[in-house]
Design a protein around this motif. Structure first.
Motif, PDB file in Angstrom:
ATOM      1  N   LEU A 224       0.837  -1.208   0.000  1.00  0.00           N
ATOM      2  CA  LEU A 224       0.000   0.000   0.000  1.00  0.00           C
ATOM      3  C   LEU A 224       0.863   1.245   0.000  1.00  0.00           C
ATOM      4  O   LEU A 224       0.509   2.260  -0.590  1.00  0.00           O
ATOM      5  N   GLY A 225       1.987   1.149   0.707  1.00  0.00           N
ATOM      6  CA  GLY A 225       2.839   2.326   0.742  1.00  0.00           C
ATOM      7  C   GLY A 225       4.124   2.065   1.463  1.00  0.00           C
ATOM      8  O   GLY A 225       4.310   1.016   2.092  1.00  0.00           O
ATOM      9  N   VAL A 226       5.060   2.991   1.310  1.00  0.00           N
ATOM     10  CA  VAL A 226       6.354   2.887   1.964  1.00  0.00           C
ATOM     11  C   VAL A 226       6.460   4.025   2.957  1.00  0.00           C
ATOM     12  O   VAL A 226       6.312   5.186   2.594  1.00  0.00           O
ATOM     13  N   GLU A 227       6.670   3.681   4.261  1.00  0.00           N
ATOM     14  CA  GLU A 227       6.742   4.719   5.290  1.00  0.00           C
ATOM     15  C   GLU A 227       7.964   4.484   6.151  1.00  0.00           C
ATOM     16  O   GLU A 227       8.067   3.435   6.770  1.00  0.00           O
ATOM     17  N   ALA A 228       8.875   5.397   6.141  1.00  0.00           N
ATOM     18  CA  ALA A 228      10.050   5.374   7.034  1.00  0.00           C
ATOM     19  C   ALA A 228      10.747   4.031   7.022  1.00  0.00           C
ATOM     20  O   ALA A 228      10.979   3.421   8.063  1.00  0.00           O
ATOM     21  N   GLY A 229      11.019   3.523   5.845  1.00  0.00           N
ATOM     22  CA  GLY A 229      11.729   2.241   5.732  1.00  0.00           C
ATOM     23  C   GLY A 229      10.835   1.046   5.963  1.00  0.00           C
ATOM     24  O   GLY A 229      11.283  -0.084   5.906  1.00  0.00           O
ATOM     25  N   LEU A 230       9.583   1.281   6.282  1.00  0.00           N
ATOM     26  CA  LEU A 230       8.664   0.167   6.482  1.00  0.00           C
ATOM     27  C   LEU A 230       7.654   0.114   5.342  1.00  0.00           C
ATOM     28  O   LEU A 230       7.279   1.134   4.776  1.00  0.00           O
TER      29      LEU A 230
END
Lengths: 302, 367
Positions: free
Chosen positions: B250-256
């Motif tokens: 769904l998405g990439v957030e802060a390396g996660l």
């Protein structure tokens, strides 16, 4: 189901199974052999049957054995027999070993065809095949002619011959014996070679052995039982062979089978014939028993 | 002179074809000196064919093999400084233990005394001195295995190939032999290449493992790398057990990565991986022992609820099979840390439980 297996498990049944072949051997081998031994100790008489245990004490007569061991005729016959049979056995081994080894290395379908070819000669009469060889070896045959031409081409003029004298010689006897007995060498050799694990060959190769060294170190020693079995299957009947030497052999140096036959039929000296037969059997069975004795001991120490 | 960067054993684009069957496809790998390297895979994956090409029993259809800088092409098996311990051990049945071990030395330029010394040394190495005069059928399976090892080591090969070295031994003996093999390897310094279908064997023995499938190398790495960072769903599945779910990024957030996982019925966070873009389809994989089992909802992190469908008690730990609302079954391992009877288990049949896992424990697989 349970009852049947119980019945089979009973000790009596196992004893019977083991006993039957012994009974067979007793009735059809040992008993006749004892008769022959007895006959060999009798005295030749012009009666029917032409021997008797009559006369003076001790009623037996060792004269036949004395003759077998002292008369040069018998000694020479034994030597001729052992010599011819020995050469035939060695040639069968030299010819048969590569064939048996080859049989184990070809594909399954080829193997069956080739095995059948080994056995195929048995399907025609043995006599017919010997007569065929007689025809080939005869002075006027195309085969002899071809060999003669080849010989004359290769050697100096004054060595030239009209035909090669093959018939009525020990050469002819050995040739036909090798031809006849070769399957008896190939089959036991094949049986023992076929059981060898091909991974052992790879292991030896992996440890630095070239193919011929692999054969020498791994294949050959493991096939010794097959060599001995095949050797005995060829040597024993070949040494006592009657038909082949009678048909293609040299009449002036007879083999032992021929002598036994002559003593029985034309000379009507049954004690003599029996004595020769007994000595032949001892000569053949003696080494066999020694071999199995030593093998049993070798296996016991393993 | 050998290039300093040249690895001890280099397999370069090797393929092997039998008729129309391609047993080994374009395999390239390098093995360092003194390494224990395993070729791991199921039957028919090409590992044994690759081993046989190293031994010289087969020639590659394509590609080259370099050992210690020397091209092995056309070098027959009997000239290679490579020895093999066969799966069936292939001990010569007509020779004594001692003769078997000394067999390879026949071809060495050594004096009689040197050969006897070397044989003695090998007998001592595998602790078979009292059995030297025995014939192979008079010793046990474990002893035969040691004869095979000693025989292969006697010529001091550069490379020792071990074909399923422990497969024929029973479990107890296998564990003991495993450590013996490792200690012998450490003492002799010989490079070992082990072929095995047993992942546990490969994990404990090896410095590095190549996982093979259908003639191809799927991944090369240390046991830890292979287990914790599998490169594909195949490797993850093959080594140990794993729960694998289809997921979408769904998405990439802060390396996660934020993943939508329909089977779990929730969104989860997983450690990011290069080359994974928003919207791509991936596989989310979690090892059973990385799942934490609890009766109460964990405070934060990835968590899903399910019902215990099945459990197997192994003593030191238990395996739970938990049914999620989506119907998917998930495996979880829990250590039985407390001693006690039935009540000491974390959860029981039909209990509603929570499963939690860290973002770093979740494996995201593109392949």
């Amino acid at each position: 189901m349970g009852r049947i297996s119980q019945w089979f498990d009973r000790r009596g049944f196992a004893a019977m199974l083991i006993g039957l072949p012994y009974l067979w051997l007793l009735a059809l081998f040992l008993l006749p052999f004892l008769i022959v031994v007895a006959m060999s100790l009798a005295t030749k008489t012009p009666t029917a049957p032409p021997f008797s245990f009559g006369g003076d004490h001790p009623w037996v007569n060792g004269q036949a054995y004395v003759r077998v061991l002292t008369d040069g005729l018998y000694l020479r016959a034994f030597l001729t027999s052992v010599g011819n049979a020995g050469v035939a056995m060695m040639l069968c081994l030299l010819l048969g070993y590569p064939m048996a080894l080859g049989l184990t290395r070809v594909s399954k379908s080829w193997r069956n065809i080739l095995l059948m070819l080994v056995i195929l000669p048995f399907w025609t009469s043995f006599l017919l095949r010997v007569y065929a060889w007689m025809g080939l070896m005869g002075k006027n045959s195309w085969f002899n002619g071809l060999l003669t031409d080849g010989w004359n081409l290769l050697v100096p003029m004054d060595w030239a011959v009209k035909s090669i004298p093959m018939m009525n010689s020990n050469f002819a006897v050995v040739l036909v014996m090798v031809y006849t007995y070769l399957p008896f060498m190939i089959l036991p050799l094949y049986a023992s070679l076929e059981r060898l694990d091909p991974v052992l060959d790879e292991a030896a190769m992996d440890l630095g052995s070239r193919p011929w060294q692999v054969f020498r170190d791994v294949t050959l020693p493991q096939s010794v039982p097959g060599i001995i079995a095949g050797g005995m299957l060829v040597f024993i009947p070949a040494a006592g062979e009657l038909v082949i030497p009678s048909l293609v052999g040299d009449a002036s140096s007879p083999m032992i089978g021929r002598l036994i036959s002559d003593e029985f039929s034309s000379a009507r000296d049954w004690p003599m014939a029996s004595a020769v037969a007994v000595v032949l059997l001892v000569l053949m069975v003696g080494p066999t028993m020694l071999y199995s004795h030593y093998q049993a001991r070798a296996e016991g120490t393993k | 002179m050998q290039d300093a960067a040249e690895p001890f054993l280099r397999i370069e684009g090797v393929s092997k074809t039998f008729g129309s069957f391609q047993a080994v496809r374009n395999v390239s790998l390098s093995v360092g000196k003194g390494e224990i390297f395993s070729l791991l895979g199921g039957s028919g994956c090409g590992k044994t064919t690759l081993l046989r090409m190293l031994a010289g029993f087969e020639e590659p259809s394509a590609g080259r093999i370099f050992l210690d800088g020397r091209d092995m092409a056309g070098v027959p098996a009997w000239e290679r400084p490579v020895h093999m311990m066969f799966q069936s051990y292939a001990i010569f049945p007509h020779m004594s233990v001692e003769k078997n071990i000394a067999y390879g030395l026949k071809h060495e330029a050594l004096t009689k005394a040197e050969k006897a010394d070397r044989t003695r040394e090998m007998l001592e190495l595998v602790q078979l001195v009292p059995f030297a005069a025995r014939k192979p059928h008079q010793i046990s399976g474990g002893q035969r295995q040691r004869v095979a090892l000693a025989r292969a080591l006697a010529r001091q090969p550069k490379l020792l190939l071990l074909d399923e070295p422990l497969a024929a031994l029973d479990k107890k003996l296998r564990e003991q032999t495993q450590f013996e093999l490792m200690s012998i390897q450490a003492r002799t310094g010989v490079t070992f290449i082990v072929v095995t279908h047993d992942q546990e064997e490969a994990m404990t023995l090896s410095d590095r493992i190549a996982v093979m499938d259908k003639g191809e190398v799927k991944q090369i790495g240390s046991p830890t790398e292979i287990y914790e960072f599998p490169a594909s769903r195949f490797v993850a599945d093959f080594i140990g057990s794993i729960n694998a779910f289809d997921a979408a990024v769904l998405g990439v957030e802060a390396g996660l990565l934020r993943l939508s996982v329909p089977a779990l019925g929730t969104e989860v966070l997983a450690r990011g991986q290069s080359g994974v873009a928003e919207g791509s389809k991936v596989t989310l994989a979690i090892r059973p022992e990385k799942l934490r089992l609890s009766m109460e909802k964990p405070a934060d992190g990835n968590a899903v609820q399910g019902k215990v469908r099945d459990l197997a008690y192994f003593g030191k730990d238990s395996l739970y099979r938990i049914a999620l609302p989506s119907g998917v079954l998930v495996q979880a391992h829990a250590v039985n840390a407390r001693r006690g009877d039935e009540g000491a288990r974390v959860a029981d049949w039909d209990d509603e439980v929570w499963l939690a896992f860290d973002a770093t424990s979740a494996i995201v697989l593109v392949e």
